[in-house]
Design a protein around this motif. Structure first.
Motif, PDB file in Angstrom:
ATOM      1  N   ASN A   1       0.818  -1.212   0.000  1.00 54.19           N
ATOM      2  CA  ASN A   1       0.000   0.000   0.000  1.00 54.19           C
ATOM      3  C   ASN A   1       0.855   1.267   0.000  1.00 54.19           C
ATOM      4  N   GLY A   2       2.168   1.094   0.016  1.00 58.63           N
ATOM      5  CA  GLY A   2       3.073   2.225  -0.173  1.00 58.63           C
ATOM      6  C   GLY A   2       3.288   3.119   1.028  1.00 58.63           C
ATOM      7  N   LEU A   3       2.609   2.820   2.152  1.00 60.45           N
ATOM      8  CA  LEU A   3       2.712   3.685   3.326  1.00 60.45           C
ATOM      9  C   LEU A   3       3.012   2.871   4.577  1.00 60.45           C
ATOM     10  N   GLN A   4       3.804   3.433   5.470  1.00 59.57           N
ATOM     11  CA  GLN A   4       4.094   2.815   6.757  1.00 59.57           C
ATOM     12  C   GLN A   4       4.054   3.892   7.833  1.00 59.57           C
ATOM     13  N   ILE A   5       4.353   3.527   9.053  1.00 61.53           N
ATOM     14  CA  ILE A   5       4.200   4.485  10.156  1.00 61.53           C
ATOM     15  C   ILE A   5       5.075   5.723   9.963  1.00 61.53           C
ATOM     16  N   ASP A   6       6.209   5.559   9.256  1.00 61.85           N
ATOM     17  CA  ASP A   6       7.110   6.684   9.016  1.00 61.85           C
ATOM     18  C   ASP A   6       6.759   7.468   7.761  1.00 61.85           C
ATOM     19  N   GLY A   7       5.706   7.053   7.061  1.00 59.56           N
ATOM     20  CA  GLY A   7       5.311   7.755   5.847  1.00 59.56           C
ATOM     21  C   GLY A   7       5.448   6.887   4.615  1.00 59.56           C
ATOM     22  N   ASN A   8       5.842   7.494   3.507  1.00 58.62           N
ATOM     23  CA  ASN A   8       5.973   6.786   2.245  1.00 58.62           C
ATOM     24  C   ASN A   8       7.089   5.743   2.323  1.00 58.62           C
ATOM     25  N   VAL A   9       6.764   4.502   1.981  1.00 62.19           N
ATOM     26  CA  VAL A   9       7.745   3.419   2.058  1.00 62.19           C
ATOM     27  C   VAL A   9       8.963   3.723   1.195  1.00 62.19           C
ATOM     28  N   ALA A  10       8.744   4.301   0.029  1.00 63.78           N
ATOM     29  CA  ALA A  10       9.843   4.594  -0.895  1.00 63.78           C
ATOM     30  C   ALA A  10      10.816   5.613  -0.304  1.00 63.78           C
ATOM     31  N   TYR A  11      10.300   6.547   0.495  1.00 62.58           N
ATOM     32  CA  TYR A  11      11.158   7.566   1.085  1.00 62.58           C
ATOM     33  C   TYR A  11      11.847   7.059   2.344  1.00 62.58           C
ATOM     34  N   SER A  12      11.174   6.194   3.077  1.00 63.99           N
ATOM     35  CA  SER A  12      11.719   5.705   4.345  1.00 63.99           C
ATOM     36  C   SER A  12      12.933   4.808   4.118  1.00 63.99           C
ATOM     37  N   ASN A  13      12.722   3.737   3.382  1.00 62.81           N
ATOM     38  CA  ASN A  13      13.824   2.813   3.057  1.00 62.81           C
ATOM     39  C   ASN A  13      13.302   1.895   1.965  1.00 62.81           C
TER      40      ASN A  13
END
Length: 281
Positions: free
Chosen positions: A179-191
């Motif tokens: 779904n592209g999102l995790q607790i820290d925000g966008n998965v692509a930006y996080s790691n």
């Protein structure tokens, strides 16, 4: 897929969403976003694919399910209640002290839960162990595990994947909720885990790419996984976080937040409108 079956699965997925949101609202805490994104997959697994017996949760020959992203338990609890493992009323006791249903799955306290999960990365390893045990015992049960795309940032996921391919666990099916999102925000930006298709392929998996909200695609991918021999399968399912509730969709703020009364009312109106339309059809 037969139209009657598709409509029934659509209704079940909608009911899973309704009950998951009700549970999180009643608890005033929980993880609605990821729970809603996996509802269609759970409907297909629990109500058409997996071999189960709610009257005998520990049936030795049952198919196994592991929610590796354990924080999305409200959706699995809803599926189990609708399947008949326990009364639907239990869902409104989510996260209460002494209640059957806690914030993360507990195999000792909840019928139908095959593995206690919560620490991301570990559930998939347990699923691999179950699949290996099935092979060793010459059992024909299958093991399904839902992972989060953010969860694939954990190194343990890839250790488990290497193990699964090495032992040719073709009774194992990993389903990645992208779904592209995790607790820290966008998965692509996080790691960013980059191309999961390429990664799982390089680790020796058969890979299917699907829309996580296309029931026909889900069932076809699950059927293909069941027919694949000599290697495990990974289904990369592109999903919408918060699917079914307009203000939650693709909104990372709903990763781990409960709706207030006004938001809950709107969510119920939207979801019940969908359910009512399906019932008319």
């Amino acid at each position: 897929m037969e139209m009657k079956l598709q409509t029934q699965l659509e209704k079940t997925a909608c009911q899973i969403r309704i009950h998951a949101v009700e549970a999180v609202h009643a608890a005033k805490s929980g993880h609605p976003g990821g729970s809603l994104s996996i509802a269609d997959i759970l409907a297909c697994l629990y109500f058409n694919k997996m071999r189960l017996d709610p009257k005998n949760p520990k049936w030795e020959d049952r198919d196994r399910f592991v929610l590796s992203k354990g924080h999305c338990a409200p959706a699995v609890y809803a599926a189990l209640a609708l399947k008949g493992y326990f009364p639907v009323e239990e869902l409104l006791k989510l996260r209460q002290p002494g209640a059957m249903l806690q914030g993360h799955p507990d195999m000792k306290g909840t019928p139908g839960i095959d593995m206690s999960t919560g620490s991301l990365g570990q559930g998939f390893s347990a699923a691999c162990g179950m699949a290996a045990a099935g092979k060793a015992a010459e059992k024909d049960y299958r093991v399904y595990s839902i992972l989060g795309d953010g969860e694939t940032q954990e190194g343990q996921i890839w250790e488990a994947a290497m193990f699964a391919a090495n032992y040719k666990l073709d009774n194992l099916c990993a389903i990645v909720d992208c779904n592209g999102l995790q607790i820290d925000g966008n998965v692509a930006y996080s790691n960013s885990p980059a191309s999961l298709q390429e990664k799982f392929t390089s680790f020796g998996f058969a890979v299917e790419m699907i829309d996580a909200h296309d029931l026909d695609a889900i069932m076809q991918a699950l059927d293909t996984a069941e027919q694949t021999k000599g290697k495990p399968t990974a289904i990369i399912a592109k999903s919408i976080k918060g699917k079914g509730v307009s203000f939650m969709e693709n909104n990372g703020a709903w990763h781990g937040a409960a709706p207030n009364d006004e938001q809950f009312k709107q969510a119920m109106e939207e979801l019940h409108a969908v359910l009512n339309k399906l019932e008319v059809e």
